[in-house]
Design an enzyme around this catalytic site. Sequence first.
Site, short mmCIF file in Angstrom:
data_model
loop_
_atom_site.label_atom_id
_atom_site.label_comp_id
_atom_site.label_asym_id
_atom_site.label_seq_id
_atom_site.Cartn_x
_atom_site.Cartn_y
_atom_site.Cartn_z
CG HIS A 97 -0.22 0.02 2.53
ND1 HIS A 97 0.20 1.18 3.13
CD2 HIS A 97 0.13 -0.99 3.37
CE1 HIS A 97 0.78 0.90 4.28
NE2 HIS A 97 0.76 -0.41 4.46
CB CYS A 155 1.44 -3.48 5.48
SG CYS A 155 -0.08 -4.26 6.07
#
Length: 226
Positions: free
Chosen positions: A178, A194
Amino acid sequence: MPELSRRLFVLSAPVFLAGCMSSRQQTASVKPAPRVVPQYFQEMYAAKTDELYPVAAADLTKVEPEFYRQEVDYPTTEMPGTIVVDTQARHLFLVGENGRAMRYGIGVGKAGLEFQGVARVQYKREWPRWTPTQDMMARDPERYGHLSGGMEPGPTNPLGPRALYLFKDGVDTLYRIHGTTEDWSIGRAVSSGCIRLLNADIIDLYSRVPAGTRVVVLQGPESPLV
């Protein structure tokens, strides 16, 4: 004092003092000159005004040049179209043809919170909602507990303008590729697990990969097997 000695003392004194001043100047701390970012990269990471929400220009003075997006040589046995995440090098590679790849700088998870192995991009989202994991809410309920229903998309959403959702054997790994507005974090291990890219980079990567893309996340030099 003899006349000759007095003359030598007077002539020598300024030289001695000048030497002291020079020494102090040499040892004084000097701030490094600000990094000069080539125009090519300034344009690549400029603000985007055609998005659903505004995307600010990246502050590239906070990012080492090796983490700017660029095409590089990348010999690998992985098929073109594969995403390879090298967490140690802090790079994400989108494998291309003829031993080439598009390379992006990344921030990765803190020790003990990283994902490793082979996954697939199950689906993609533009301006996604973000919901903390159960573990995150359990570790820090004061910070995350009120977000159990998710956080609306927007400039302050931790997932940024795009997200790729990684699944393994059909099961959500809870790890995402992301964007981020924390430009300084690229090249570091700071997130909760992440894989984060500069916002301009996740927008670029998002446009290049379809759902179902193979993703190989490395914690060492060898690729894991499927």
